[in-house]
Design an enzyme around this catalytic site. Sequence first.
Site, PDB file in Angstrom:
ATOM      1  N   ARG A 125       0.806  -1.227   0.000  1.00 53.03           N
ATOM      2  CA  ARG A 125       0.000   0.000   0.000  1.00 53.03           C
ATOM      3  C   ARG A 125       0.835   1.271   0.000  1.00 53.03           C
ATOM      4  NH1 ARG A 125      -4.470  -3.097   3.694  1.00 53.03           N
ATOM      5  NH2 ARG A 125      -5.749  -3.762   1.917  1.00 53.03           N
ATOM      6  N   TYR A 158      -7.617   0.506  -5.906  1.00 45.24           N
ATOM      7  CA  TYR A 158      -6.841  -0.736  -5.892  1.00 45.24           C
ATOM      8  C   TYR A 158      -5.955  -0.847  -4.657  1.00 45.24           C
ATOM      9  CZ  TYR A 158      -2.765   1.523  -8.366  1.00 45.24           C
ATOM     10  OH  TYR A 158      -1.698   2.297  -8.754  1.00 45.24           O
ATOM     11  N   GLU A 159      -5.472  -2.061  -4.424  1.00 45.62           N
ATOM     12  CA  GLU A 159      -4.742  -2.422  -3.194  1.00 45.62           C
ATOM     13  C   GLU A 159      -5.607  -2.221  -1.950  1.00 45.62           C
ATOM     14  OE1 GLU A 159      -2.019  -3.904  -3.396  1.00 45.62           O
ATOM     15  OE2 GLU A 159      -1.215  -3.386  -5.349  1.00 45.62           O
ATOM     16  N   GLY A 160      -6.909  -2.381  -2.117  1.00 42.55           N
ATOM     17  CA  GLY A 160      -7.856  -2.174  -1.026  1.00 42.55           C
ATOM     18  C   GLY A 160      -8.472  -0.797  -1.128  1.00 42.55           C
TER      19      GLY A 160
END
Length: 394
Positions: A253, A377-379
């Site tokens: 992240r 993205y990436e959560g």
Amino acid sequence: MGYILNDDQKSMVKAAKEFVEKKVQPVVAEYDREGTLPIELYQEAAELGYTALEVPEEYGGSGLDYYTILAMYEEFAKVDAGFATGVGAASLALKTVLIAGSPEQKKYFASFVNGEKQGLDKPETGYQGYAAFALTEAGAGSDAAQQKTVAEKDGDDYVINGSKCFITNASLASVFVVFATTDKTKGTKGISAFIVERDLPGVSIGKEEDKMGIRLSNTAEVLFDNVRVPADHLVGAEGKGFVYAMQTLDMARPSVASFAVGVGQRAIDEAVAYAKTRKTFGKPIIAHQAINFKLADMDIKVEAARSLVINYVNKYYEQIALGKRNFTREAAICKCFAGDVAVQVCLDAIQILGGYGYSREYPVEKLLRDAKIMQIYEGTNEVQRMVIGGALSR
């Protein structure tokens, strides 16, 4: 730049900056418009070692520190966030193997990322230097427990069936880390991680996404039809895949945050340059307080986001030195804040440029299209707030 770097680190960041400005920047508008992939530039980036920045020296990589790596990613993203995403994502799957893999698996996987494997560099086998992290499914994004991809033990092998979507570098990758359910009764505790080579029978690439932004990166489906992988391709312990995935994202992240900082900084640079030349009422608009204060607020936000990335790296090294991994909160904070900042700063830049900001004649509309993915993205940033709130609740 908020990073405190020594001369060697500064030299590496400068080299990365010069590469993307010289090679990538001249073709960004064309590739963004056409939505095609600059394969030759990706190959050159791999040859220069930019896909192997996070590979430890003992496995043939650069073994760079995260201060330098994230500063380099920021420079990449200033030129194009899609290209930065593609190059940076080559290390995403690697993180899982470094976290939980055996020494043999680490060496093997690094050989793909380092570009040592022969017979690659073509669509059917993937390209040297590129890997992909295959977690997301159509019905299992934020809720990974709902994934349908399964891996069944069969003798000395596992047989994988299912599909993944929104996989960065899917069409580029020569190797994947694939998360599949090995025990359907256990939810997230039944998910395992596997090393899967692109050229194995049954592995294929599905639909490529026609995206709003980061169009110089590849995002596609990956399909698994009775893909047989040796049991020694299981990463870590069976049933621990979800834990490894979350630990991987804790380390990934901040890379997204550094991309967001790069996009935001580019938006500021474009807005300042325009505001110095555009005149109204007899003076450059940067001299009008309304514009000057807006630019000041943009600068404050981006510098704060950059500082949160650096804060994460500080916490990461502190925890690793203690043999711990307690940096989930810091990873979520920097990703969430930087993503929100990138979108707002790009909106502000468009406002400063007025009609030109809305035109493709200037790059700020593209920066906004690229920035939006940083909240997803990436959560998603909603998930990041759940993570942060959960840390506060304990």
